[in-house]
Every structure is written in structure tokens, then in C-alpha cells.
Design a protein around this motif. Sequence first.
Motif, short mmCIF file in Angstrom:
data_model
loop_
_atom_site.label_atom_id
_atom_site.label_comp_id
_atom_site.label_asym_id
_atom_site.label_seq_id
_atom_site.Cartn_x
_atom_site.Cartn_y
_atom_site.Cartn_z
N MET A 167 46.24 -51.84 -49.17
CA MET A 167 45.90 -51.14 -47.92
C MET A 167 44.56 -50.43 -48.11
O MET A 167 44.25 -49.97 -49.19
CB MET A 167 46.97 -50.12 -47.55
CG MET A 167 48.23 -50.78 -47.03
SD MET A 167 49.52 -49.57 -46.68
CE MET A 167 48.88 -48.77 -45.21
N SER A 168 43.79 -50.34 -47.03
CA SER A 168 42.49 -49.71 -47.21
C SER A 168 42.20 -48.68 -46.13
O SER A 168 42.48 -48.86 -44.94
CB SER A 168 41.39 -50.77 -47.29
OG SER A 168 40.66 -50.84 -46.09
N TYR A 169 41.68 -47.57 -46.61
CA TYR A 169 41.26 -46.47 -45.75
C TYR A 169 40.20 -46.95 -44.76
O TYR A 169 40.22 -46.59 -43.59
CB TYR A 169 40.70 -45.38 -46.66
CG TYR A 169 40.16 -44.16 -45.97
CD1 TYR A 169 41.01 -43.16 -45.53
CD2 TYR A 169 38.79 -44.00 -45.78
CE1 TYR A 169 40.50 -42.03 -44.90
CE2 TYR A 169 38.28 -42.87 -45.15
CZ TYR A 169 39.15 -41.89 -44.71
OH TYR A 169 38.65 -40.78 -44.08
N LYS A 170 39.32 -47.82 -45.26
CA LYS A 170 38.22 -48.29 -44.40
C LYS A 170 38.76 -49.09 -43.23
O LYS A 170 38.26 -49.00 -42.11
CB LYS A 170 37.23 -49.12 -45.22
CG LYS A 170 36.46 -48.27 -46.20
CD LYS A 170 35.15 -48.92 -46.65
CE LYS A 170 34.31 -47.93 -47.44
NZ LYS A 170 34.96 -47.40 -48.66
N ASN A 171 39.79 -49.89 -43.49
CA ASN A 171 40.34 -50.67 -42.38
C ASN A 171 41.00 -49.76 -41.35
O ASN A 171 40.93 -50.00 -40.14
CB ASN A 171 41.34 -51.72 -42.87
CG ASN A 171 41.67 -52.71 -41.77
OD1 ASN A 171 40.76 -53.28 -41.13
ND2 ASN A 171 42.95 -52.90 -41.48
N ARG A 172 41.63 -48.70 -41.83
CA ARG A 172 42.27 -47.77 -40.89
C ARG A 172 41.21 -47.11 -40.00
O ARG A 172 41.41 -46.96 -38.79
CB ARG A 172 43.05 -46.71 -41.67
CG ARG A 172 44.41 -46.44 -41.09
CD ARG A 172 45.31 -45.79 -42.07
NE ARG A 172 46.50 -45.28 -41.44
CZ ARG A 172 47.61 -45.98 -41.25
NH1 ARG A 172 47.68 -47.24 -41.61
NH2 ARG A 172 48.66 -45.43 -40.68
N LEU A 173 40.08 -46.75 -40.61
CA LEU A 173 38.99 -46.18 -39.81
C LEU A 173 38.47 -47.20 -38.81
O LEU A 173 38.20 -46.88 -37.65
CB LEU A 173 37.83 -45.80 -40.73
CG LEU A 173 37.88 -44.49 -41.48
CD1 LEU A 173 36.56 -44.27 -42.21
CD2 LEU A 173 38.14 -43.35 -40.52
N ARG A 174 38.35 -48.45 -39.27
CA ARG A 174 37.89 -49.52 -38.38
C ARG A 174 38.83 -49.61 -37.18
O ARG A 174 38.38 -49.73 -36.02
CB ARG A 174 37.88 -50.84 -39.18
CG ARG A 174 37.26 -52.05 -38.51
CD ARG A 174 38.21 -52.88 -37.63
NE ARG A 174 39.39 -53.35 -38.32
CZ ARG A 174 40.49 -53.73 -37.71
NH1 ARG A 174 40.59 -53.69 -36.38
NH2 ARG A 174 41.53 -54.14 -38.39
N CYS A 175 40.13 -49.52 -37.43
CA CYS A 175 41.10 -49.59 -36.33
C CYS A 175 40.89 -48.45 -35.34
O CYS A 175 40.86 -48.67 -34.12
CB CYS A 175 42.53 -49.51 -36.89
SG CYS A 175 43.02 -50.96 -37.81
N LEU A 176 40.73 -47.23 -35.86
CA LEU A 176 40.56 -46.08 -34.95
C LEU A 176 39.31 -46.26 -34.10
O LEU A 176 39.31 -45.94 -32.90
CB LEU A 176 40.48 -44.78 -35.77
CG LEU A 176 41.82 -44.28 -36.33
CD1 LEU A 176 41.61 -43.11 -37.31
CD2 LEU A 176 42.77 -43.86 -35.22
N ARG A 177 38.26 -46.80 -34.69
CA ARG A 177 37.01 -47.01 -33.94
C ARG A 177 37.19 -48.11 -32.89
O ARG A 177 36.75 -47.96 -31.75
CB ARG A 177 35.87 -47.34 -34.89
CG ARG A 177 35.56 -46.17 -35.81
CD ARG A 177 34.19 -46.29 -36.47
NE ARG A 177 33.97 -45.10 -37.27
CZ ARG A 177 33.96 -45.07 -38.60
NH1 ARG A 177 34.12 -46.18 -39.31
NH2 ARG A 177 33.77 -43.94 -39.25
N ASP A 178 37.86 -49.21 -33.30
CA ASP A 178 38.09 -50.30 -32.34
C ASP A 178 38.90 -49.81 -31.15
O ASP A 178 38.61 -50.13 -29.99
CB ASP A 178 38.85 -51.45 -33.01
CG ASP A 178 37.92 -52.39 -33.79
OD1 ASP A 178 36.68 -52.29 -33.60
OD2 ASP A 178 38.43 -53.21 -34.57
#
Length: 350
Positions: A167-178
Amino acid sequence: MTSFSKSEIIELISQGEDEAEGLFQKAARVRNETVGNHVYFRGLIEVSNICSNDCFYCGIRRSNEKVRRYQLRAPEIIECADAVAATGITSLLFQAGERHDESFISLMCECTAEVKRKYPSLCVTLCLGELERDQYRRLFDAGAARYLLRIETSSEEHYRKLHPGEMSYKNRLRCLRDLRDLGYQVGSGVMINSPFQTLENLAEDILFLKEMDIDMCGMGPYIPHGDAPFTDVPYSAPEALFMGLKMIAVLRLAMPDINIAATTALEALSPQGREKGLRAGANVIMPQFSPQAWQADYMLYDNKPCGDDTPGELIESLAGVCRACGMVPDFNDPGHSLHFRKRIKYGNTG
Ligand code: 5AD
């Protein structure tokens, strides 16, 4: 709105009981002056406890083989939505473990669209984890207006201690931005007093939520689950609850116009947990509308409350909780975040 520095937040969340009483009162006053003293209700429907993630703190992580897994079918989901609509509540939340498979995404699109067809003024919120942008888009196009995705911790280093390497923190941030970019009303939040967390982390969490300009927040204390890898209980229930309340109050002062939930985890720690959450600045409650037969299988942590009240009884008792803290239970208003209404250019507000 108060612009706090990190050290000011640390000072506030380090306060003792007597001092914190003043903090809670101030947060409740700021809430009343900004978003008003109404409490908004979200009917919570836990659609499935099947999860492809393996978070170290969570009871329904994929490695926990003791869980009796379930997946509601479309007619059962719509029946739950009918029950929400029948109480007059105008906002519901579909929550599930994270799944990326097409059958699940299309089921959620189908159910969202069906709810909007049957009840055009019922607002649909989703809490389905990290998905692809295109999947978020399809769900939005089906009629979902809001999405909740907790960052869990704003520190990437701390995030790595709570989650497996896949799991990656960066992907979670990407999701919030999307999500924001697609026009959703976006909610996030953190787990409070989770393992390895410092006061500094919590202060940074508040600054992060502000920086992300979120519209809604759900955050609650971490509570151990006996079958998850983290079983230590670093804080007593009263300590965890107290920290949860201070975080709510500080966030309300930092972001006066957002919606903040008095979460189930508060209630799990004390029968008065939700009431205390409202008294500390929260303005949203999420009563449970999942089928009774499955509620005990959505055990994120030990002793997660599952009521045996009928929806009518539940709503009546929660309305009493609101009135007890001088607030007005508001079933008819979908309770869009004031913050969102101010920033919106486009989006589903229906
Ligand atoms: N204690 C408290 N909250 C938990 N969650 C998951 N496991 C736990 C736990 N053990 C929360 C996470 C997640 C939300 C659905 O439930 O913050 O985002």
C-alpha cells in the motif's frame, strides 16, 4: 478560523481535563456560529466486508481468516436504502472493504443509480477505499456526490508502519486529489492514538487536513482488534476518547465550516461518546442501517457497537442525544458541507 502552528496544536491536544473543557466549549460555539447547531444524519450501509487490503490495525483485513465474509446483493442494498429513506434521512453512505474488481464497481454504480432514481433527493456518499480515477468517475456519473477516504496518518513514514509495503501513501493522496478534481465533496480523516503515533503526528494531521482543504472529516480513536497484528492497547478507553475529542475540537477551530462526524469509534469507547463528540464540535452522526444479520461481521475493531434497535428507535434515541447537547436533529436537510458549498463550481449536490 484560527491558523494554528504545529506547536500550538501540540499544546492544545496536551491539555488536561479542566482546560480542555474550555476548548470543547469554544469549538461548539464556533460550530454554532459558523455551520449552525443542526446535526445531520447519514444512514450507514456496510455493503461488504470483503477487503483486498491488509492494514495492520483492521479487523476485516484480508489475512484475517476468522471473518465470515459477506457481500450484499443489489436488492438487499436497495432495501437498506429504502429503510434510510423511510426515516426521512436524506443522506446515505455505502461503505465496504476495498475491492477493485469490475463486478463490485458495477454493483456500486448500479445501486447508486437506483437510489438516485428512486429517491432523487437522497444524497449518496461512498467509502470504498482507493480506486482508479476512472472508477471514481463512473461512480460520480452514477450519482454519488461525496466520498470519504481517510488518509489514516499524514506522515508517510508513520503510514508505512501501519500498512503493508504493497500500500502506498502516495496513491492515497492521488485518490484524494482525483476525488476533488472530479467534483466530489471530499472527506478524510485519521486514526487517533494509533500505534507509533506521536503528538507531533497528530498536530501535522490537523495541518494536513487543512492544507488538503477537505469538506468533511471522520476521525476516531484507534481501537485494537484481537485478530489483527497490532493488539497492544497503548491507551485506556477514556484516554483515547479524550484525545479524539480534543482533535475534533481543534479541527473545528482550524476549519470552522466543514462537517465533522461524531464517529462510531467514540461510541465504542463510551456510551456517551457521540454526545461528547457533538459537545466538542462535531455536527454529523452516522446511524447504522446495515442488515442486523451482518452487522457483527463488520468488526473493524473489538466491541464495535451493533445495535438491535429498529431504525425508528435508533433515530429517536439519537435525536434525544442531539437535544441533550442543545442541538437540533435535522433529518430533512442533506447537510452539504458549508465549506464545499463555498468552493463548488460544479458537482453533484443532489
Ligand atoms: N480502530 C479504529 N478505527 C479503525 N479503522 C479501521 N480499523 C480500525 C481500528 N482498529 C478505521 C479506519 C478506516 C475506517 C473505515 O475504519 O480509519 O478508514
